[in-house]
Design a protein around this motif. Structure first.
Motif, PDB file in Angstrom:
ATOM      1  N   PHE A 179      33.965  40.285  25.000  1.00 34.50           N
ATOM      2  CA  PHE A 179      33.321  39.110  25.585  1.00 34.50           C
ATOM      3  C   PHE A 179      34.274  37.914  25.691  1.00 34.50           C
ATOM      4  CE2 PHE A 179      29.767  41.347  23.306  1.00 34.50           C
ATOM      5  CZ  PHE A 179      29.174  41.880  24.451  1.00 34.50           C
ATOM      6  N   SER A 180      35.564  38.174  25.673  1.00 36.23           N
ATOM      7  CA  SER A 180      36.524  37.068  25.730  1.00 36.23           C
ATOM      8  C   SER A 180      36.431  36.298  27.042  1.00 36.23           C
ATOM      9  CB  SER A 180      37.947  37.584  25.527  1.00 36.23           C
ATOM     10  OG  SER A 180      38.305  38.513  26.531  1.00 36.23           O
ATOM     11  N   VAL A 181      35.936  36.945  28.094  1.00 37.96           N
ATOM     12  CA  VAL A 181      35.788  36.280  29.382  1.00 37.96           C
ATOM     13  C   VAL A 181      34.848  35.078  29.289  1.00 37.96           C
ATOM     14  CG1 VAL A 181      33.880  37.752  30.158  1.00 37.96           C
ATOM     15  CG2 VAL A 181      35.386  36.705  31.839  1.00 37.96           C
ATOM     16  N   CYS A 182      33.950  35.096  28.308  1.00 35.63           N
ATOM     17  CA  CYS A 182      33.011  33.987  28.125  1.00 35.63           C
ATOM     18  C   CYS A 182      33.725  32.698  27.733  1.00 35.63           C
ATOM     19  CB  CYS A 182      31.971  34.329  27.063  1.00 35.63           C
ATOM     20  SG  CYS A 182      30.996  35.804  27.442  1.00 35.63           S
ATOM     21  N   PHE A 183      34.964  32.818  27.270  1.00 38.97           N
ATOM     22  CA  PHE A 183      35.712  31.648  26.811  1.00 38.97           C
ATOM     23  C   PHE A 183      36.833  31.271  27.787  1.00 38.97           C
ATOM     24  CE2 PHE A 183      34.091  33.930  23.075  1.00 38.97           C
ATOM     25  CZ  PHE A 183      33.341  32.927  22.476  1.00 38.97           C
ATOM     26  N   THR A 184      36.673  31.677  29.055  1.00 42.49           N
ATOM     27  CA  THR A 184      37.712  31.424  30.053  1.00 42.49           C
ATOM     28  C   THR A 184      38.032  29.940  30.204  1.00 42.49           C
ATOM     29  OG1 THR A 184      37.171  33.431  31.286  1.00 42.49           O
ATOM     30  CG2 THR A 184      38.301  31.685  32.501  1.00 42.49           C
ATOM     31  N   GLU A 185      37.001  29.088  30.116  1.00 45.54           N
ATOM     32  CA  GLU A 185      37.239  27.646  30.260  1.00 45.54           C
ATOM     33  C   GLU A 185      38.159  27.129  29.152  1.00 45.54           C
ATOM     34  OE1 GLU A 185      33.255  25.720  32.094  1.00 45.54           O
ATOM     35  OE2 GLU A 185      32.964  27.066  30.374  1.00 45.54           O
ATOM     36  N   LEU A 186      37.996  27.668  27.945  1.00 42.71           N
ATOM     37  CA  LEU A 186      38.868  27.274  26.841  1.00 42.71           C
ATOM     38  C   LEU A 186      40.302  27.727  27.087  1.00 42.71           C
ATOM     39  CD1 LEU A 186      36.775  28.029  23.603  1.00 42.71           C
ATOM     40  CD2 LEU A 186      37.154  25.824  24.721  1.00 42.71           C
ATOM     41  N   GLN A 187      40.423  28.920  27.659  1.00 45.27           N
ATOM     42  CA  GLN A 187      41.755  29.458  27.954  1.00 45.27           C
ATOM     43  C   GLN A 187      42.464  28.571  28.970  1.00 45.27           C
ATOM     44  OE1 GLN A 187      42.936  33.197  30.427  1.00 45.27           O
ATOM     45  NE2 GLN A 187      42.137  33.921  28.471  1.00 45.27           N
TER      46      GLN A 187
END
Length: 713
Positions: A179-187
């Motif tokens: 589910f790392s895609v859920c944190f794309t904005e942080l990336q």
């Protein structure tokens, strides 16, 4: 060697930036057209629609991170759906939502007016939706993904997000990082904070990696994101400057790849060890087989795991390193540890110090030779046409034998016979600094050195410093030149100063006029000798604590002034004297003991009686006043006016908070995972005072003396 290898590996070090500009950066007009097209597509995806409840679109991949290579590159468009209420909903409804995204894109395809050519791709029976945007000289393929919005309306992550992430992964038995895609904005935000030149370095590393992968046909492919993060880590830990030498940066990354068996990289900008759930996730990840490179936005996502190409990458890295050599020298790189101290198990701390903290012995020998030349030159040539004579002695970590491989400091203390007292006129000191500056420049011109000799550009009269740098290693020592009154005279080695030396200082001492320890340079020889005579392993423990302190300083410098390094150095010596005293001891036990003392800073009262004691009445009264001050009290063993503990002068509470968090690190676990215990050390120094061969009181006499002055409580 193939054509691409010749093309890249034959680039001279000084031409790497030109190579990036000419071959790797996307053309500005192409990038602009694609940016406009992406913005339009994002607007379409967020248009009100009965079948879509989109709350936002994030840009990820190389495109979102702004690390796009010229030619063909990748990106992601992450579509956040408002009716996804938890991580696992994303997995359950993936095909349904991809279908809706596809339908929306097809519906608008014919009416979209884009600066770049768009091609929609729907593969594997709606399991993937791809959008390719192309210009004449650039193509970016976007993977369009539906996702749960883990951040909500916040721009930052929360503990709830990561606790829920762990719960959801366990519930659906998803692979870590699912589910790392859920944190794309942080990336995207993480990468936006870094300078453009660092992203150029990333482009260079990615280009090399891309070409390597063309040869690694039978290996599982490592995501380029892993090398991007490794490059950022190398820059953060080794440089941190917006402008830097590109070849040094490349060498640093390649040397980290060479050390892949030790490589462990992570950040604590979005998550940290404070929460128990997140701490357990992190410690589990950080103890996995190397290499480990954790996504800074998702602690469950080790982006380097399960890949078999690392050994082949190591071979290619060595090839490029050979081509980047300067003459017969390997060429300088930044000093970057392949793994941080925090996750180094206790039984490996000795090796950590030896491998990463002890300075190179050849360089240390070169420093000694250079200093001998410099000191001799100054003593011979300064004030040749006057009655003023000088004596130069060395102080600081280099002279004490506690220097670190990077960031070491030292002093050259200049005793001039024209300085007749502690308070000699400042203009006299100014004249000494000016003369030494002129002679240092002459020495630089006339003498040959095995190291680089650089004099500070800052002009006297108040400050004079210079640096000695290795010509082949990224090691250096910074020296401050300090004129001082020779308060000790011709004190013989092993002898104790006369009480009169200190009583004169005490009569002058007024806290509202002089800073504490303002005249400590006068006692440099005593400070140096106090530490120099200690066992080698204790000096290594001091190095370890100084390395820990340096990390704290970098992390906390915006929050307040930390106590001086010297305070931690003395506290380490005290911990060893009272808790071990052995030539050989357990490094983890010593490390933990010092941190425990830092945590209990409000109770600390530490002093020595090796150079001064309670025999003289003036000294006794002054010392009793000093040791009853606000805690912590840590008196300089060479200068009783120097309380480097400082009471509430410095932010000990910040250091104590950091030390508390560190108690859960792997440094304090043995091979079986059991906690390592500290030595039993009193917080107040009321036992037999002193060490290092000085005269001592008996325990009974000192305790009786202190009780009579109401010191014990």
């Amino acid at each position: 060697m193939g054509s691409w290898e010749s093309h890249l590996y034959e680039q001279p070090s000084e031409k790497l930036e030109e190579f990036i500009q000419n071959h790797l950066r996307p053309f500005e007009d192409c990038q602009k057209d694609i940016d406009q097209s992406v913005d339009t597509i994002c607007e379409v995806l967020q248009e009100p629609c009965p079948s879509l409840t989109v709350t936002g679109v994030a840009k990820g991949g190389s495109y979102g991170r702004r690390t796009v290579l010229r030619g063909n590159s990748d990106g992601t468009l992450v579509v956040f759906f408002g009716d996804l209420e938890q991580f696992q909903d994303q997995e359950k409804r993936q095909y349904e939502l991809l279908g809706k995204i596809w339908a929306q894109m097809k519906h608008c395809e014919s009416t979209l007016k884009l600066a770049a050519k768009m091609e929609l791709q729907n593969t594997n029976r709606s399991s993937r939706v791809m959008v390719q945007l192309s210009t004449k000289q650039q193509s970016i393929t976007f993977n369009v993904l539906p996702a749960f919005n883990a951040l909500g309306l916040s721009e930052k992550s929360s503990l709830w997000s990561y606790r829920e992430l762990k719960r959801s992964l366990d519930m659906v038995r998803a692979r870590p990082g699912e589910f790392s895609v859920c944190f794309t904005e942080l990336q995207e935000k993480f990468f936006s904070n870094y300078p453009s030149k660092l992203k150029d370095l990333i482009l260079l590393v990615k280009h090399w990696f891309q070409k390597c992968q063309e040869k690694l046909i039978n290996s599982s492919l490592l995501p380029p994101y892993a090398l991007e993060l490794l490059t950022i880590y190398a820059w953060e830990q080794g440089c941190g400057a917006e402008d830097f030498d590109m070849a040094e940066g490349v060498r640093t990354v390649l040397r980290l790849i060479e050390k892949q068996e030790q490589l462990c990289v992570y950040w604590t900008v979005n998550y940290n060890f404070g929460d128990e759930t997140v701490r357990n996730i992190l410690l589990s990840q950080l103890q996995a087989p190397r290499p480990v490179i954790l996504d800074p936005t998702d602690p469950t996502n080790n982006v380097s795991t399960g890949n078999t190409c690392w050994l082949q990458l190591k071979h290619e890295a060595q090839n490029w390193l050979r081509s980047l050599r300067q003459n017969e020298s390997p060429g300088p790189s930044w000093n970057v540890l392949p793994a941080p101290l925090y996750i180094t198990p206790g039984h490996l701390l000795d090796k950590f110090v030896k491998d990463f903290l002890q300075p190179n012995q050849t360089f240390q020998d070169q420093i000694k030779k250079a200093l001998k030349i410099i000191c001799s030159f100054l003593e011979k040539n300064c004030f040749r046409h006057s009655t003023t004579k000088i004596q130069v002695i060395q102080g600081g970590s280099t002279a004490k034998g506690t220097a670190l491989k990077t960031g070491s400091d030292a002093n050259l203390v200049v005793f001039a016979n024209s300085l007749q007292s502690y308070t000699s006129p400042k203009n006299e000191r100014c004249n000494i600094i000016k003369e030494i500056h002129e002679q240092l420049e002459a020495c630089q011109q006339e003498k040959d050195f095995e190291v680089k000799f650089e004099i500070s550009k800052w002009k006297p009269p108040w400050v004079l410093s210079f640096t000695l740098k290795s010509k082949v290693l990224n090691e250096s020592v910074d020296f401050d030149v300090l004129p001082a009154f020779n308060a000790l005279g011709e004190l013989k080695s092993g002898c104790t100063p006369s009480p009169r030396t200190y009583t004169e200082l005490i009569h002058l001492y007024k806290p509202d006029v002089f800073l504490e320890g303002e005249f400590s340079a006068c006692f440099t020889k005593l400070q140096r000798n106090f530490v120099r005579s200690l066992p080698p392993k204790l000096k290594d423990l001091i190095r370890l604590l100084k390395h820990w302190y340096k990390g704290c300083e970098n992390k906390l410098k915006q929050k307040g002034s930390l106590p001086p390094k010297y305070a931690l150095e003395l506290l380490t010596i005290y911990a060893w004297e009272k808790g071990s005293g052995a030539q050989d001891f357990d490094m983890a036990e010593g490390f933990r003991t010092v941190l425990e003392l830092v945590i209990q800073y409000q109770h600390l009262c530490v002093f020595w009686t090796v150079n001064y004691n309670f025999d003289d009445e003036i000294l006794r009264n002054f010392l009793l006043t000093q040791i009853q001050r606000t805690r912590p009290v840590i008196l300089d063993p060479a200068d009783p006016t120097g309380d480097v503990g400082g009471g509430d002068r410095w932010c000990w509470h910040l250091l104590a908070k950091e030390a508390t968090e560190w108690l859960s690190s792997l440094c304090f676990k043995d091979k079986s995972g059991c906690p390592i215990q500290p030595w039993n050390v009193p917080k107040k120094r009321v036992q037999t005072p002193g060490s290092c061969g000085a005269g001592m009181y008996s325990m009974v006499n000192e305790m009786h003396l202190l009780r009579s002055h109401r010191f014990l409580d």
